[in-house]
Enzyme design. Sequence first.
Site, PDB file in Angstrom:
ATOM      1  N   CYS A  86       0.825  -1.214   0.000  1.00 50.61           N
ATOM      2  CA  CYS A  86       0.000   0.000   0.000  1.00 50.61           C
ATOM      3  C   CYS A  86       0.862   1.270   0.000  1.00 50.61           C
ATOM      4  CB  CYS A  86      -0.902  -0.050   1.235  1.00 50.61           C
ATOM      5  SG  CYS A  86      -1.711   1.487   1.673  1.00 50.61           S
ATOM      6  N   CYS A  89       0.254   3.661   2.949  1.00 53.74           N
ATOM      7  CA  CYS A  89       0.780   3.030   4.169  1.00 53.74           C
ATOM      8  C   CYS A  89       2.284   3.255   4.272  1.00 53.74           C
ATOM      9  CB  CYS A  89       0.497   1.530   4.168  1.00 53.74           C
ATOM     10  SG  CYS A  89      -1.256   1.102   4.148  1.00 53.74           S
TER      11      CYS A  89
END
Length: 168
Positions: A86, A89
């Site tokens: 991600c 993230c």
Amino acid sequence: MRKLKSLLMVAMALILVSCSMSAKSEKSEKNETEKNETEKVAAQGEVVALNKADFLSKVYNYEKNQTEWVYEGNKPCIIDFYADWCGPCKKVSPILKELAAQYKDDIVIYKIDVDKEKELAAAFGIQSIPTLLFIPKTGKPQIAQGALSKEQFVEQINKFLLGKKSSL
């Protein structure tokens, strides 16, 4: 001959009980060692990775307390639900590392990989990542979705988790 058989059966039963008790004690020692290691990592100001067992013992045992939120920790915490692939993230990760070091005496920062801990992600209805759970020592947690800036984290930590009036 019967007495010998009976004696052998009793001896085998005692051996089995002894072995099972030894295994339980080794398991509890291992769990205690793992718990101490996690606490050392948090005390050094690092982000701590959680699995389900750690979550249940350190944050919230939702299997035992299904109707009421009961925080198991002794410091407020942030939980980052993330995945390695991600992009947002990856943007949040260094900010959380920095904050873990900065606030190591006041809060604990945990991370949960949603790909490895699907049951935890499902239990909290995580549908997008990063999702951040801010958990005060007392009271209900708050949830935030998406990549937050360092300033937004500091504001949430100071106001919501630590109860400070001034955020910066």
